[in-house]
Design a protein around this motif. Structure first.
Motif, PDB file in Angstrom:
ATOM      1  N   GLY A  17     -66.327-108.608  -0.738  1.00 46.01           N
ATOM      2  CA  GLY A  17     -67.017-107.935   0.372  1.00 46.01           C
ATOM      3  C   GLY A  17     -66.047-107.170   1.253  1.00 46.01           C
ATOM      4  N   ASP A  62     -75.936-115.675   8.837  1.00 47.04           N
ATOM      5  CA  ASP A  62     -76.003-116.455   7.592  1.00 47.04           C
ATOM      6  C   ASP A  62     -77.210-115.943   6.805  1.00 47.04           C
ATOM      7  OD1 ASP A  62     -76.540-118.370   5.648  1.00 47.04           O
ATOM      8  OD2 ASP A  62     -75.913-120.046   6.917  1.00 47.04           O
ATOM      9  N   VAL A  63     -76.976-115.324   5.671  1.00 48.44           N
ATOM     10  CA  VAL A  63     -78.094-114.711   4.945  1.00 48.44           C
ATOM     11  C   VAL A  63     -78.976-115.757   4.244  1.00 48.44           C
ATOM     12  CG1 VAL A  63     -76.856-112.526   4.654  1.00 48.44           C
ATOM     13  CG2 VAL A  63     -76.830-114.215   2.811  1.00 48.44           C
ATOM     14  N   GLY A  64     -78.554-117.015   4.320  1.00 51.17           N
ATOM     15  CA  GLY A  64     -79.405-118.092   3.810  1.00 51.17           C
ATOM     16  C   GLY A  64     -80.412-118.570   4.843  1.00 51.17           C
ATOM     17  N   ARG A 109     -79.366-124.524  -1.265  1.00 50.87           N
ATOM     18  CA  ARG A 109     -78.495-123.665  -0.461  1.00 50.87           C
ATOM     19  C   ARG A 109     -78.031-122.442  -1.281  1.00 50.87           C
ATOM     20  NH1 ARG A 109     -77.069-121.316   4.152  1.00 50.87           N
ATOM     21  NH2 ARG A 109     -74.838-121.027   4.337  1.00 50.87           N
TER      22      ARG A 109
END
Ligand code: NAP
Length: 248
Positions: A17, A62-64, A109
């Motif tokens: 990234g 947090d993309v979760g 997760r």
């Protein structure tokens, strides 16, 4: 240098990234990227790029966590031009080991971040482009594990990347006539912290000999493919899964 619109990169503070953030900024995009814990690394990257005359901004998300995605999308900077690209890069493996030992928590997760996060962000961005009558490019970061299966290491992770690749193909076809392009890059083993986080810092050295090129990738080698897919140079490419995996 041509000044382009804004690109959003998830998980831009380190690894693939961060290399993507650098290359995209150097290509003239304004770059917004997310991080979860390493604010130090994220801020250092922004400072370095801004000091060199590029446009960069970081946001903790947090993309979760779906509510983090809502907050992220409502806090994008207004001074970097229209959003023209999304790189769904944030991802994790969970601990290395046999599938039979993988916990439900790990499965949930890893799926939440790698699959649901990618889908939710894509839905946000596609809805905005369709509403505005504009278009752009989505690049999903998969893994060669989707093809190889990662037996004995992280089969559950490989399965999430298989989902990312199917999602890429379907969404690309659904949107092809609109001008929105959707592609994936499928990296082979790359020198980043992900292996230490999974519990084996020396994994790149261990697996290098089974890669046809006999070496692992540098993050920049993956980022080059991602940024190419973002650009108009790839204007006739959609629904592709580009393996950048040293021959694997
Ligand atoms: P990495 O070195 O572990 O870096 C992960 C990056 O994602 C960091 O910036 C981290 O932020 C961020 N991140 C982690 N979880 C996040 C979450 N829940 N929400 C938002 N950001 C999150 O990983 P990498 O090796 O560069 O991997 C990047 C992508 O490439 C992943 O999708 C991975 O599956 C894929 N990939 C990697 C390899 C490889 O061998 N490295 C091979 C194939 C595919 P913080 O810095 O704040 O922790």
């Amino acid at each position: 240098m041509q000044r382009r619109g804004m690109v959003l990169v998830t998980g831009g503070s380190r690894g693939i990234g961060a290399a993507t953030v650098r290359l995209a900024a150097e290509a003239g995009f304004g770059v917004v990227f997310t991080y979860v814990s390493r604010e130090d690394a994220a801020r250092a990257l922004v400072a370095d790029l801004v000091q060199r005359g590029h446009r960069a901004h970081c946001i903790e998300a947090d993309v979760g966590e779906p509510d983090h995605i809502d907050r992220l999308m409502s806090s994008l900077p207004q001074d970097m031009g229209p959003l023209v690209g999304l790189v769904n890069n944030a991802g994790l493996t969970g601990p290395l080991g046999a599938f039979v030992d993988t916990s439900l928590e790990t499965m949930r997760r890893v799926t939440a971040v790698n699959v649901i996060g990618t889908m939710l962000l894509s839905r946000y961005v596609v809805a905005a482009w369709l509403a505005a009558g504009t278009h752009g490019s989505i690049v999903n970061v998969s893994s060669i594990a989707a093809t190889l299966g990662a037996p004995g290491e992280y089969v559950h992770y490989a399965a999430t990347k298989g989902a990312v690749e199917s999602f890429t193909i379907g969404l690309a076809k659904e949107l092809a006539a609109t001008g929105i392009r959707v592609n994936a890059v499928s990296p082979g083993t790359t020198l980043t912290d992900i292996h230490a986080t999974a519990g084996e810092p020396g994994r790149p050295q261990r697996v290098a000999s089974r890669i046809p090129m006999q070496r692992v990738a540098r993050p920049q080698e993956i980022a080059e493919a991602i940024v190419w897919l973002l650009e108009d140079k790839a204007s006739y490419v959609t629904g592709s899964v580009l393996k950048v995996a040293g021959g694997s």
